[in-house]
Scaffold this active site. Structure first.
Site, PDB file in Angstrom:
ATOM      1  N   SER A 177       0.815  -1.217   0.000  1.00  0.00           N
ATOM      2  CA  SER A 177       0.000   0.000   0.000  1.00  0.00           C
ATOM      3  C   SER A 177       0.848   1.267   0.000  1.00  0.00           C
ATOM      4  O   SER A 177       0.503   2.253  -0.659  1.00  0.00           O
ATOM      5  CB  SER A 177      -0.940   0.010   1.208  1.00  0.00           C
ATOM      6  N   HIS A 229       0.925   4.574   4.413  1.00  0.00           N
ATOM      7  CA  HIS A 229       0.286   5.280   3.301  1.00  0.00           C
ATOM      8  C   HIS A 229       0.846   6.703   3.177  1.00  0.00           C
ATOM      9  O   HIS A 229       1.210   7.141   2.075  1.00  0.00           O
ATOM     10  CB  HIS A 229      -1.225   5.359   3.520  1.00  0.00           C
TER      11      HIS A 229
END
Length: 307
Positions: A177, A229
């Site tokens: 991610s 992230h």
């Protein structure tokens, strides 16, 4: 030269790395079956991502600070309950695996890199592959493999570096991610670089902004690592300034400015990596560098921030 700098026809890295992640996921499920007696984690806790248990994921290489350095709360002999089987105990060193620590302090720094290729389960893998094999493959064709790999891996690695110094000590994380958020960060630079060539650049920028905000809000849910992230997104922007192709019709002055921006971006990248890695290893307890920052990765309801 085209193979190195793009554009290229086939996104070999995206395909091969996606295949590698699938193979690793299969190995994770096999190992979970061997170590716990079940292909997916159902007891003592159910893994909603349909995958291995928390201890097995750590044993496979997930980002877990007690495996990477000494911290006050955990020593190599600290016991964990409900380890690989319910009511079974194991030590931190046993859970970390990879042959243990060899009689020295925890030193598994490869956990900044390996977790990029691990996933928490089948659902997690599918969600990431939707972006990895679409946006990722498209960008690799545009940038060429070397520049794309540099963007992808640096975003993924620094995502786990930031996560290591911001997350709670007892949390583990894994997945690509952070690298994928790096691709989103790069897209902001791509829109700015090609502003004059895009029919409605403001609309594209707003769309990117909305996608980013929604994705970061979703990252506040339990089990997701928003620090990874955020870290990937930041490096994607900086790396974008470093690797984005020049426009074909750029003037000599424009090229000089671009090279100047690339030089500044390279310095920022070096500083970001050096400062954060140094902070991770030199701080007595990385989780105390910014204890209030945990709310960037969780919602303060139902004790989610203490999970």
């Amino acid at each position: 030269m085209r193979l190195l700098l793009g554009p290229v026809r086939r996104p070999w890295f995206s395909w091969l790395s996606g295949l590698a992640m699938l193979i690793v996921l299969i190995v994770e499920l096999i190992k979970n079956s061997q170590m716990t007696g079940s292909v997916i984690s159902t007891s003592p806790t159910f893994n909603p991502m349909i995958g291995p248990s928390f201890p097995v994921l750590i044993n496979m290489g997930a980002r877990f600070t007690p495996c990477m350095r000494t911290i006050p709360e955990y020593s190599p002999t600290t016991p964990f309950s409900n380890c690989f089987h319910e009511a079974e105990q194991c030590t931190v060193e046993e859970m970390c695996g990879f042959g243990g620590f060899g009689g020295v302090e925890p030193n598994q720094s490869f956990r900044f890199i390996v977790p990029i290729f691990l996933h928490a389960g089948i659902v997690h893998f599918i969600m990431n592959m939707l972006c990895h094999l679409r946006l990722g493959a498209d960008l690799e064709c545009i940038l060429g493999a070397p520049r794309y790999i540099l963007l992808y891996m640096s975003s993924g690695i620094w995502g786990f570096v930031l996560s290591s110094i911001m997350s709670q000590t007892n949390t583990a994380s894994m997945g690509c991610s952070g690298a994928l958020f790096g691709l989103i960060g790069y897209m902001f630079i791509d829109v700015i670089v090609n502003w004059k060539d895009i029919s409605n650049p403001v609309r594209e920028l707003v769309k990117l902004l909305i996608v980013t905000i929604i994705s970061l809000i979703l990252g506040l849910l339990p089990g997701l690592d928003n620090f990874c992230h955020l870290g990937g997104f930041v490096i994607g922007i900086v790396m974008g300034a470093f690797v984005a192709p020049m426009r074909s019709n750029m003037t000599k002055k424009g090229k000089m400015i671009t090279w100047g921006i690339r030089a500044v971006a390279s310095v920022i990248l070096i500083i970001l990596f050096a400062v954060t890695i140094d902070a991770f290893y030199k701080s007595p307890d990385p989780s105390q560098i910014c204890p209030g920052c945990k709310y960037l990765s969780c919602l303060p309801v139902n004790n989610w921030c203490d999970m």
